[in-house]
Motif scaffolding. Sequence first.
Motif, PDB file in Angstrom:
ATOM      1  N   GLY A  51    -101.066 -29.023 -55.615  1.00  0.00           N
ATOM      2  CA  GLY A  51    -101.098 -28.153 -54.428  1.00  0.00           C
ATOM      3  C   GLY A  51    -100.649 -28.895 -53.176  1.00  0.00           C
ATOM      4  N   VAL A  52    -101.106 -30.145 -53.040  1.00  0.00           N
ATOM      5  CA  VAL A  52    -100.712 -30.961 -51.881  1.00  0.00           C
ATOM      6  C   VAL A  52     -99.202 -31.243 -51.921  1.00  0.00           C
ATOM      7  CG1 VAL A  52    -100.928 -33.292 -50.909  1.00  0.00           C
ATOM      8  CG2 VAL A  52    -102.962 -31.994 -51.445  1.00  0.00           C
ATOM      9  N   ILE A  53     -98.679 -31.530 -53.134  1.00  0.00           N
ATOM     10  CA  ILE A  53     -97.228 -31.802 -53.258  1.00  0.00           C
ATOM     11  C   ILE A  53     -96.426 -30.560 -52.857  1.00  0.00           C
ATOM     12  CG2 ILE A  53     -95.379 -32.286 -54.943  1.00  0.00           C
ATOM     13  CD1 ILE A  53     -97.453 -34.047 -56.426  1.00  0.00           C
ATOM     14  N   VAL A  54     -96.865 -29.378 -53.353  1.00  0.00           N
ATOM     15  CA  VAL A  54     -96.155 -28.131 -53.012  1.00  0.00           C
ATOM     16  C   VAL A  54     -96.245 -27.876 -51.500  1.00  0.00           C
ATOM     17  CG1 VAL A  54     -96.123 -25.612 -53.356  1.00  0.00           C
ATOM     18  CG2 VAL A  54     -96.438 -27.117 -55.289  1.00  0.00           C
ATOM     19  N   ALA A  55     -97.417 -28.131 -50.915  1.00  0.00           N
ATOM     20  CA  ALA A  55     -97.592 -27.922 -49.467  1.00  0.00           C
ATOM     21  C   ALA A  55     -96.667 -28.848 -48.670  1.00  0.00           C
ATOM     22  CB  ALA A  55     -99.047 -28.159 -49.081  1.00  0.00           C
ATOM     23  N   LEU A  56     -96.471 -30.071 -49.167  1.00  0.00           N
ATOM     24  CA  LEU A  56     -95.595 -31.014 -48.456  1.00  0.00           C
ATOM     25  C   LEU A  56     -94.128 -30.616 -48.617  1.00  0.00           C
ATOM     26  CD1 LEU A  56     -97.274 -34.425 -49.302  1.00  0.00           C
ATOM     27  CD2 LEU A  56     -97.067 -33.423 -47.047  1.00  0.00           C
ATOM     28  N   LYS A  57     -93.763 -30.120 -49.812  1.00  0.00           N
ATOM     29  CA  LYS A  57     -92.358 -29.787 -50.090  1.00  0.00           C
ATOM     30  C   LYS A  57     -91.941 -28.459 -49.459  1.00  0.00           C
ATOM     31  CE  LYS A  57     -91.017 -33.136 -52.964  1.00  0.00           C
ATOM     32  NZ  LYS A  57     -89.831 -33.944 -52.733  1.00  0.00           N
ATOM     33  N   ALA A  58     -92.902 -27.529 -49.335  1.00  0.00           N
ATOM     34  CA  ALA A  58     -92.568 -26.216 -48.765  1.00  0.00           C
ATOM     35  C   ALA A  58     -93.314 -26.019 -47.444  1.00  0.00           C
ATOM     36  CB  ALA A  58     -92.943 -25.125 -49.761  1.00  0.00           C
ATOM     37  N   PRO A  59     -92.743 -26.518 -46.345  1.00  0.00           N
ATOM     38  CA  PRO A  59     -93.474 -26.504 -45.072  1.00  0.00           C
ATOM     39  C   PRO A  59     -93.814 -25.104 -44.551  1.00  0.00           C
ATOM     40  CG  PRO A  59     -91.486 -27.839 -44.929  1.00  0.00           C
ATOM     41  CD  PRO A  59     -91.419 -27.112 -46.216  1.00  0.00           C
ATOM     42  N   SER A  60     -92.957 -24.114 -44.836  1.00  0.00           N
ATOM     43  CA  SER A  60     -93.234 -22.775 -44.286  1.00  0.00           C
ATOM     44  C   SER A  60     -94.417 -22.104 -44.974  1.00  0.00           C
ATOM     45  CB  SER A  60     -91.986 -21.897 -44.399  1.00  0.00           C
ATOM     46  OG  SER A  60     -91.651 -21.740 -45.756  1.00  0.00           O
ATOM     47  N   GLN A  61     -94.771 -22.593 -46.163  1.00  0.00           N
ATOM     48  CA  GLN A  61     -95.884 -21.976 -46.895  1.00  0.00           C
ATOM     49  C   GLN A  61     -97.086 -22.911 -47.002  1.00  0.00           C
ATOM     50  OE1 GLN A  61     -94.173 -20.794 -50.615  1.00  0.00           O
ATOM     51  NE2 GLN A  61     -92.553 -19.680 -49.593  1.00  0.00           N
ATOM     52  N   ARG A  62     -97.135 -23.874 -46.080  1.00  0.00           N
ATOM     53  CA  ARG A  62     -98.157 -24.915 -46.155  1.00  0.00           C
ATOM     54  C   ARG A  62     -99.582 -24.358 -46.103  1.00  0.00           C
ATOM     55  NH1 ARG A  62     -95.973 -30.003 -42.913  1.00  0.00           N
ATOM     56  NH2 ARG A  62     -94.647 -30.346 -44.713  1.00  0.00           N
ATOM     57  N   LYS A  63     -99.824 -23.546 -45.077  1.00  0.00           N
ATOM     58  CA  LYS A  63    -101.179 -23.053 -44.857  1.00  0.00           C
ATOM     59  C   LYS A  63    -101.649 -22.162 -46.007  1.00  0.00           C
ATOM     60  CE  LYS A  63    -103.721 -22.161 -40.667  1.00  0.00           C
ATOM     61  NZ  LYS A  63    -103.649 -21.694 -39.295  1.00  0.00           N
ATOM     62  N   THR A  64    -100.772 -21.254 -46.438  1.00  0.00           N
ATOM     63  CA  THR A  64    -101.175 -20.338 -47.518  1.00  0.00           C
ATOM     64  C   THR A  64    -101.399 -21.125 -48.813  1.00  0.00           C
ATOM     65  OG1 THR A  64     -98.854 -19.867 -47.903  1.00  0.00           O
ATOM     66  CG2 THR A  64    -100.069 -18.238 -46.647  1.00  0.00           C
ATOM     67  N   THR A  65    -100.527 -22.118 -49.070  1.00  0.00           N
ATOM     68  CA  THR A  65    -100.687 -22.916 -50.298  1.00  0.00           C
ATOM     69  C   THR A  65    -102.028 -23.641 -50.288  1.00  0.00           C
ATOM     70  OG1 THR A  65     -98.310 -23.272 -50.270  1.00  0.00           O
ATOM     71  CG2 THR A  65     -99.566 -24.655 -51.749  1.00  0.00           C
ATOM     72  N   LEU A  66    -102.353 -24.280 -49.162  1.00  0.00           N
ATOM     73  CA  LEU A  66    -103.619 -25.023 -49.092  1.00  0.00           C
ATOM     74  C   LEU A  66    -104.807 -24.084 -49.259  1.00  0.00           C
ATOM     75  CD1 LEU A  66    -103.033 -27.647 -46.256  1.00  0.00           C
ATOM     76  CD2 LEU A  66    -103.192 -28.056 -48.682  1.00  0.00           C
ATOM     77  N   ASN A  67    -104.750 -22.912 -48.595  1.00  0.00           N
ATOM     78  CA  ASN A  67    -105.865 -21.962 -48.720  1.00  0.00           C
ATOM     79  C   ASN A  67    -106.010 -21.474 -50.155  1.00  0.00           C
ATOM     80  OD1 ASN A  67    -106.698 -22.100 -46.091  1.00  0.00           O
ATOM     81  ND2 ASN A  67    -105.410 -20.422 -45.406  1.00  0.00           N
ATOM     82  N   GLU A  68    -104.871 -21.251 -50.830  1.00  0.00           N
ATOM     83  CA  GLU A  68    -104.932 -20.826 -52.237  1.00  0.00           C
ATOM     84  C   GLU A  68    -105.553 -21.918 -53.110  1.00  0.00           C
ATOM     85  OE1 GLU A  68    -100.984 -17.988 -52.041  1.00  0.00           O
ATOM     86  OE2 GLU A  68    -100.947 -19.752 -53.336  1.00  0.00           O
ATOM     87  N   VAL A  69    -105.192 -23.166 -52.831  1.00  0.00           N
ATOM     88  CA  VAL A  69    -105.745 -24.287 -53.619  1.00  0.00           C
ATOM     89  C   VAL A  69    -107.256 -24.375 -53.413  1.00  0.00           C
ATOM     90  CG1 VAL A  69    -105.792 -26.811 -53.799  1.00  0.00           C
ATOM     91  CG2 VAL A  69    -103.626 -25.628 -53.743  1.00  0.00           C
ATOM     92  N   TYR A  70    -107.703 -24.252 -52.158  1.00  0.00           N
ATOM     93  CA  TYR A  70    -109.152 -24.324 -51.892  1.00  0.00           C
ATOM     94  C   TYR A  70    -109.876 -23.184 -52.610  1.00  0.00           C
ATOM     95  CZ  TYR A  70    -107.660 -27.280 -47.970  1.00  0.00           C
ATOM     96  OH  TYR A  70    -107.087 -28.244 -47.207  1.00  0.00           O
ATOM     97  N   GLY A  71    -109.308 -21.978 -52.499  1.00  0.00           N
ATOM     98  CA  GLY A  71    -109.915 -20.805 -53.143  1.00  0.00           C
ATOM     99  C   GLY A  71    -109.974 -20.962 -54.644  1.00  0.00           C
ATOM    100  N   MET A  72    -108.888 -21.491 -55.195  1.00  0.00           N
ATOM    101  CA  MET A  72    -108.811 -21.670 -56.647  1.00  0.00           C
ATOM    102  C   MET A  72    -109.879 -22.667 -57.129  1.00  0.00           C
ATOM    103  SD  MET A  72    -107.524 -21.816 -59.694  1.00  0.00           S
ATOM    104  CE  MET A  72    -108.032 -23.036 -60.895  1.00  0.00           C
ATOM    105  N   ILE A  73    -109.969 -23.824 -56.480  1.00  0.00           N
ATOM    106  CA  ILE A  73    -110.923 -24.850 -56.945  1.00  0.00           C
ATOM    107  C   ILE A  73    -112.362 -24.360 -56.752  1.00  0.00           C
ATOM    108  CG2 ILE A  73    -111.772 -27.200 -56.538  1.00  0.00           C
ATOM    109  CD1 ILE A  73    -108.874 -27.969 -55.970  1.00  0.00           C
TER     110      ILE A  73
END
Lengths: 61, 182
Positions: free
Chosen positions: B62-84
């Motif tokens: 999730g962190v790698i995807v957030a770093l690689k896709a800057p425009s979707q950073r916030k949503t990716t991190l929130n999805e990762v937190y929700g998932m875990i």
Amino acid sequence: MKLKLIWDSFTAFNSNAVNHLAYALSTNWWIILMIAAAIVSIVIGVKEQQAVVVHEEQNIL
Amino acid sequence: MPENNERITYKQKLTSQELGGYIKAVLLPIAVFFLALIVISRFGAFGKNIMAPVCCAVWGFGVIVALKAPSQRKTTLNEVYGMIAGYCAGLYVIRILIGLAANTSSEQLMASYEQALPQSTGSTISGYLQSMLWILAFITPFTFLGVLAKKLISFRKTAAKDRVLRQVRGEVDNSEHRRYSK
């Protein structure tokens, strides 16, 4: 006397918690990696928030 | 009259919403980490050998995807937190249910349903819950990893398409120049 008992219980509880955390970290390396991922995600999150927040500064006179 | 050289400036202060954003950015991952740590510790060997590597893989990717896709950073991190958080909480609820079902006998179940049941029913529920635990422990994170991988691939494809369109329009691609000038 009662206050000392409460304090002793409090310190015992916390030292127990710290020891358990140290044990969990020393026996499971995945948790250390998870801490690293959590720290990186905190940094990314804060930077993202900084990028969103723009503060206006201008001279009045 | 002495000249006052001091500049009077107007500076916008941090609003409560912005402060809330900072607090959320710091406290949410910490809360999710401690929830995961508690649940992993409660599960013993299952937590140590299955849940911890899975949570680590999901968070790391999730962190790698957030770093690689800057425009979707916030949503990716929130999805990762929700998932875990959902993964750990869900498995913990199933663990509690296994504990509850462990002591039920087929006679108790017959009484609760007011219906005749086979004698082996008592252990069936516990077995079913354990199967559910194992299936969910693997299927949920791997599906989520697939979703993250698809997100990364589609982001990179869109970025490549944008670059080609800029070249067709005749725009100067100065991304390399910008990279070296920093």
